[in-house]
Design a protein around this motif. Structure first.
Motif, PDB file in Angstrom:
ATOM      1  N   MET A 199       0.819  -1.208   0.000  1.00 18.17           N
ATOM      2  CA  MET A 199       0.000   0.000   0.000  1.00 18.17           C
ATOM      3  C   MET A 199       0.858   1.265   0.000  1.00 18.17           C
ATOM      4  SD  MET A 199      -3.356   1.001   2.285  1.00 18.17           S
ATOM      5  CE  MET A 199      -2.510   1.360   3.832  1.00 18.17           C
ATOM      6  N   THR A 200       2.038   1.213   0.604  1.00 21.18           N
ATOM      7  CA  THR A 200       2.926   2.373   0.579  1.00 21.18           C
ATOM      8  C   THR A 200       3.303   2.724  -0.856  1.00 21.18           C
ATOM      9  OG1 THR A 200       3.814   1.797   2.751  1.00 21.18           O
ATOM     10  CG2 THR A 200       5.117   3.313   1.408  1.00 21.18           C
ATOM     11  N   TRP A 201       3.567   1.690  -1.672  1.00 19.83           N
ATOM     12  CA  TRP A 201       3.861   1.923  -3.089  1.00 19.83           C
ATOM     13  C   TRP A 201       2.665   2.543  -3.795  1.00 19.83           C
ATOM     14  CZ3 TRP A 201       1.589   0.231  -7.597  1.00 19.83           C
ATOM     15  CH2 TRP A 201       2.293   0.491  -8.777  1.00 19.83           C
ATOM     16  N   VAL A 202       1.466   2.055  -3.497  1.00 23.73           N
ATOM     17  CA  VAL A 202       0.256   2.578  -4.129  1.00 23.73           C
ATOM     18  C   VAL A 202       0.080   4.053  -3.770  1.00 23.73           C
ATOM     19  CG1 VAL A 202      -2.250   2.363  -4.337  1.00 23.73           C
ATOM     20  CG2 VAL A 202      -0.850   0.306  -4.105  1.00 23.73           C
ATOM     21  N   MET A 203       0.298   4.391  -2.510  1.00 29.25           N
ATOM     22  CA  MET A 203       0.174   5.785  -2.085  1.00 29.25           C
ATOM     23  C   MET A 203       1.190   6.667  -2.810  1.00 29.25           C
ATOM     24  SD  MET A 203      -0.544   5.483   2.020  1.00 29.25           S
ATOM     25  CE  MET A 203      -2.182   5.105   2.642  1.00 29.25           C
ATOM     26  N   GLU A 204       2.418   6.177  -2.931  1.00 29.81           N
ATOM     27  CA  GLU A 204       3.450   6.949  -3.610  1.00 29.81           C
ATOM     28  C   GLU A 204       3.114   7.117  -5.094  1.00 29.81           C
ATOM     29  OE1 GLU A 204       6.798   9.231  -4.107  1.00 29.81           O
ATOM     30  OE2 GLU A 204       5.809   8.585  -2.253  1.00 29.81           O
ATOM     31  N   ALA A 205       2.582   6.068  -5.713  1.00 27.28           N
ATOM     32  CA  ALA A 205       2.223   6.135  -7.126  1.00 27.28           C
ATOM     33  C   ALA A 205       1.110   7.149  -7.385  1.00 27.28           C
ATOM     34  CB  ALA A 205       1.793   4.753  -7.623  1.00 27.28           C
ATOM     35  N   ASN A 206       0.281   7.387  -6.384  1.00 29.89           N
ATOM     36  CA  ASN A 206      -0.831   8.335  -6.518  1.00 29.89           C
ATOM     37  C   ASN A 206      -0.496   9.729  -5.997  1.00 29.89           C
ATOM     38  OD1 ASN A 206      -3.630   7.090  -7.450  1.00 29.89           O
ATOM     39  ND2 ASN A 206      -2.517   5.489  -6.355  1.00 29.89           N
ATOM     40  N   ARG A 207       0.767   9.946  -5.632  1.00 28.09           N
ATOM     41  CA  ARG A 207       1.137  11.215  -5.005  1.00 28.09           C
ATOM     42  C   ARG A 207       0.862  12.424  -5.897  1.00 28.09           C
ATOM     43  NH1 ARG A 207       6.234  13.853  -4.024  1.00 28.09           N
ATOM     44  NH2 ARG A 207       7.315  12.205  -5.161  1.00 28.09           N
ATOM     45  N   MET A 208       1.090  12.291  -7.200  1.00 25.48           N
ATOM     46  CA  MET A 208       0.841  13.418  -8.089  1.00 25.48           C
ATOM     47  C   MET A 208      -0.643  13.770  -8.154  1.00 25.48           C
ATOM     48  SD  MET A 208       1.860  14.035 -12.092  1.00 25.48           S
ATOM     49  CE  MET A 208       3.622  14.062 -11.704  1.00 25.48           C
ATOM     50  N   ALA A 209      -1.498  12.750  -8.213  1.00 25.35           N
ATOM     51  CA  ALA A 209      -2.935  13.004  -8.243  1.00 25.35           C
ATOM     52  C   ALA A 209      -3.379  13.707  -6.971  1.00 25.35           C
ATOM     53  CB  ALA A 209      -3.696  11.693  -8.429  1.00 25.35           C
ATOM     54  N   VAL A 210      -2.859  13.258  -5.829  1.00 27.49           N
ATOM     55  CA  VAL A 210      -3.222  13.877  -4.552  1.00 27.49           C
ATOM     56  C   VAL A 210      -2.756  15.328  -4.523  1.00 27.49           C
ATOM     57  CG1 VAL A 210      -2.914  13.800  -2.055  1.00 27.49           C
ATOM     58  CG2 VAL A 210      -3.147  11.660  -3.341  1.00 27.49           C
ATOM     59  N   SER A 211      -1.543  15.590  -5.001  1.00 31.21           N
ATOM     60  CA  SER A 211      -1.001  16.949  -4.938  1.00 31.21           C
ATOM     61  C   SER A 211      -1.738  17.906  -5.867  1.00 31.21           C
ATOM     62  CB  SER A 211       0.492  16.947  -5.274  1.00 31.21           C
ATOM     63  OG  SER A 211       0.713  16.601  -6.631  1.00 31.21           O
ATOM     64  N   LYS A 212      -2.230  17.406  -6.992  1.00 33.90           N
ATOM     65  CA  LYS A 212      -2.910  18.265  -7.962  1.00 33.90           C
ATOM     66  C   LYS A 212      -4.414  18.362  -7.735  1.00 33.90           C
ATOM     67  CE  LYS A 212       0.421  17.795 -11.755  1.00 33.90           C
ATOM     68  NZ  LYS A 212       0.689  19.240 -11.847  1.00 33.90           N
ATOM     69  N   GLY A 213      -4.996  17.335  -7.119  1.00 36.15           N
ATOM     70  CA  GLY A 213      -6.447  17.329  -6.971  1.00 36.15           C
ATOM     71  C   GLY A 213      -6.901  16.676  -5.689  1.00 36.15           C
ATOM     72  N   LYS A 214      -6.394  17.175  -4.564  1.00 38.29           N
ATOM     73  CA  LYS A 214      -6.787  16.611  -3.274  1.00 38.29           C
ATOM     74  C   LYS A 214      -8.282  16.832  -3.038  1.00 38.29           C
ATOM     75  CE  LYS A 214      -5.435  16.744   1.617  1.00 38.29           C
ATOM     76  NZ  LYS A 214      -4.514  17.384   2.582  1.00 38.29           N
ATOM     77  N   ALA A 215      -8.969  15.793  -2.623  1.00 35.06           N
ATOM     78  CA  ALA A 215     -10.408  15.910  -2.368  1.00 35.06           C
ATOM     79  C   ALA A 215     -10.660  16.791  -1.143  1.00 35.06           C
ATOM     80  CB  ALA A 215     -11.020  14.534  -2.151  1.00 35.06           C
ATOM     81  N   ASP A 216     -11.712  17.591  -1.221  1.00 33.64           N
ATOM     82  CA  ASP A 216     -12.097  18.409  -0.074  1.00 33.64           C
ATOM     83  C   ASP A 216     -12.755  17.560   1.009  1.00 33.64           C
ATOM     84  OD1 ASP A 216     -11.481  21.208  -1.066  1.00 33.64           O
ATOM     85  OD2 ASP A 216     -12.786  20.483  -2.672  1.00 33.64           O
TER      86      ASP A 216
END
Length: 204
Positions: free
Chosen positions: A111-128
């Motif tokens: 899961m740590t890898w999955v979180m890291e792989a999604n880091r760009m999406a989180v940084s550009k479009g973090k859910a409110d």
């Protein structure tokens, strides 16, 4: 209220789609614009993911996780119909977002890898706001069998239980960085909808 990006989360059969529709209706009734969407998308990459889920195309769990990252970035950044573009003029409600990857893929890969792989999406479009509709996995499986003509890759009781546990683990890890609300999904649709509407109205 500024336009909000709200992600609905939950295991398969938890009623996310129903609650998104109900919230969208209330938002429109309140005189505001709203855009509803989902993951995987119905764009090119999303369709490939659905082919994997339906056993029409074979792929490893690592590949599936990577496809979701690509589909999510397109979902977010597409210049015409991406979520960021839509947020310029309306609220956005998405049926699944990056916590779905943490939970579903975290069962099969680190899961740590999955979180890291999604880091760009989180940084550009973090859910409110992330709304997790929590329903007993056995109830969800019964709904799936009653409402579907075919069962997809992740839709077994064992996997639903494991995915729910991964959701809870991910929420605990990210509780200080994400706005997460747990909603009891074992109640009537209307009771759930009223709680979600209250959550929306109380957003800043």
């Amino acid at each position: 209220m500024t336009n909000k990006l709200i992600a609905f989360e939950g295991i398969d059969g938890s009623g996310k789609s129903t609650q998104i529709k109900k919230l969208a209706e209330k938002i429109k009734g309140n005189g505001e614009d709203v855009y509803t969407t989902f993951e995987p998308t119905d764009n090119y990459i999303g369709k490939l993911i659905r082919d994997v889920f339906s056993y029409r195309y074979e792929a490893s769990q690592e590949t599936i996780a990577g496809l979701f990252v690509a589909d999510r970035l397109d979902h977010l950044l597409h210049p015409e119909h991406g979520m960021l573009k839509m947020l310029e003029t309306k609220h956005v409600l998405t049926d699944r977002y990056y916590f779905s990857s943490y939970a579903y893929h975290g069962v099969h890969v680190d899961m740590t890898w999955v979180m890291e792989a999604n880091r760009m999406a989180v940084s550009k479009g973090k859910a409110d706001l992330h709304i997790f509709i929590d329903v007993n996995p056995e109830i969800c499986l019964k709904r799936i069998h009653n409402n579907r003509t075919h069962i997809e890759m992740y839709e077994t009781l064992d996997n639903l239980i494991r995915v729910r546990n991964q959701y809870l683990l991910a929420f605990d890890q990210m509780k200080d960085r994400e706005n997460i609300m747990m909603v009891d999904g074992n109640r009537s649709e209307d009771d759930i909808a009223e709680e979600i509407w209250s959550l929306f109205k109380n957003m800043e």
